[in-house]
Motif scaffolding. Structure first.
Motif, mmCIF file in Angstrom:
data_model
loop_
_atom_site.group_PDB
_atom_site.id
_atom_site.type_symbol
_atom_site.label_atom_id
_atom_site.label_comp_id
_atom_site.label_asym_id
_atom_site.label_seq_id
_atom_site.Cartn_x
_atom_site.Cartn_y
_atom_site.Cartn_z
ATOM 1 N N TYR A 133 0.872 -1.156 0.069
ATOM 2 C CA TYR A 133 0.019 0.013 -0.055
ATOM 3 C C TYR A 133 0.862 1.131 -0.058
ATOM 4 N N LEU A 134 1.927 1.302 0.708
ATOM 5 C CA LEU A 134 3.011 2.354 0.893
ATOM 6 C C LEU A 134 3.542 2.508 -0.769
ATOM 7 N N LEU A 135 4.028 1.339 -1.029
ATOM 8 C CA LEU A 135 4.508 1.389 -2.512
ATOM 9 C C LEU A 135 3.795 2.108 -3.529
ATOM 10 N N GLN A 136 2.257 1.767 -3.269
ATOM 11 C CA GLN A 136 1.326 2.093 -4.366
ATOM 12 C C GLN A 136 1.097 3.558 -3.908
ATOM 13 N N TRP A 137 1.073 3.952 -3.032
ATOM 14 C CA TRP A 137 0.929 5.268 -2.971
ATOM 15 C C TRP A 137 2.068 6.239 -3.291
ATOM 16 N N LEU A 138 3.279 5.853 -3.072
ATOM 17 C CA LEU A 138 4.453 6.627 -3.760
ATOM 18 C C LEU A 138 4.461 6.458 -4.970
ATOM 19 N N LEU A 139 4.022 5.455 -5.827
ATOM 20 C CA LEU A 139 4.287 5.309 -7.379
ATOM 21 C C LEU A 139 2.970 6.418 -7.680
#
Length: 253
Positions: A133-139
């Protein structure tokens, strides 16, 4: 549409489904609070009750706020896209911050009680969901909120972003269901099969989580309820493509 004409009204069915989703969301938050308050002693930091902050934060963040972030593009159908993007990112960012508090709560509680970490299926699924989820938000912020990505790159990533967003929402609900079951088996394993009130209330919370997920999922996957692009957004998209790829709106170099 003629200049000065009001934007087309949102479909009435969409408004009804969004209202139902919010009613379910608030009900599941109230049910979570009632379960923790009535049967688990409440919530307090740096105390034996610190663990209870974990389920409360995760339901609030990874289910309710994440679900509302997914609904942003359906609810604000005729607002400026830049503002809608910012709200979408803000809600996801707030969900991440609250979820992080919930994760800290469970690790500190385990450390204080001498309980090992990261051994259960719930912890594996939950931590994997949070990291993704964190990676999705950053991307998402990198591709859509801040300038830099080309028009073609944004176009390629958008379907991946949408798919991952829905998948992570499903994984979040599944992780919560695993966590509820784990709490019940740890705390009332001897009486759970006798339909005790705590077990019924926690099961009801699980049903509400599924219902909220189904309504949100239905709204965000209905093709006719997608946010229509505004005229100025189409013009800006063509300008952006020209600037980033060296193409003219007519297709020339």
């Amino acid at each position: 549409a003629m200049d000065g004409a009001p934007p087309p009204a949102s479909p009435s069915a969409l408004s009804a489904y969004v209202a139902v989703s919010q009613l379910l969301g608030l009900t599941l938050l109230a049910t979570t609070g009632a379960w923790l308050g009535r049967y688990r002693g409440g919530v307090a930091w740096h105390s034996p009750l610190q663990f209870n902050a974990h389920p409360l934060c995760m339901v609030l963040a990874m289910v309710f706020l994440q679900g509302d972030a997914l609904l942003v593009y359906r609810v604000f159908r005729h607002e400026a896209k830049r503002s809608t993007k910012a709200l979408h990112a803000l809600l996801h960012g707030l969900a991440l911050a609250i979820a992080l508090v919930g994760i800290i709560a469970v690790f500190e509680s385990h450390r204080a009680k001498g309980i090992p970490d990261m051994y259960s299926l719930h912890s594996w699924c939950g931590m994997a969901t949070f990291v993704l989820y964190l990676l999705q938000w950053l991307l998402g912020c990198g591709f859509f909120l801040f300038p830099g990505a080309s028009f073609s790159l944004r176009g390629w990533y958008k379907p991946q972003h949408i798919f991952c967003g829905i998948t992570l929402f499903i994984l979040s609900i599944a992780s919560c269901l695993l966590g509820i079951t784990e709490m019940l088996l740890f705390n009332i394993s001897d009486s759970y099969s006798h339909f005790v009130p705590e077990g019924i209330l926690a099961n009801t919370l699980g049903v509400l989580l599924v219902a909220f997920g189904l309504v949100v999922g239905y709204v965000v996957t209905r093709e006719e309820w997608k946010r229509p692009p505004l005229a100025e957004e189409l013009a800006l998209s063509m300008d952006f493509k020209t600037l980033t790829e060296g193409e003219s709106p007519g297709g020339g170099s």
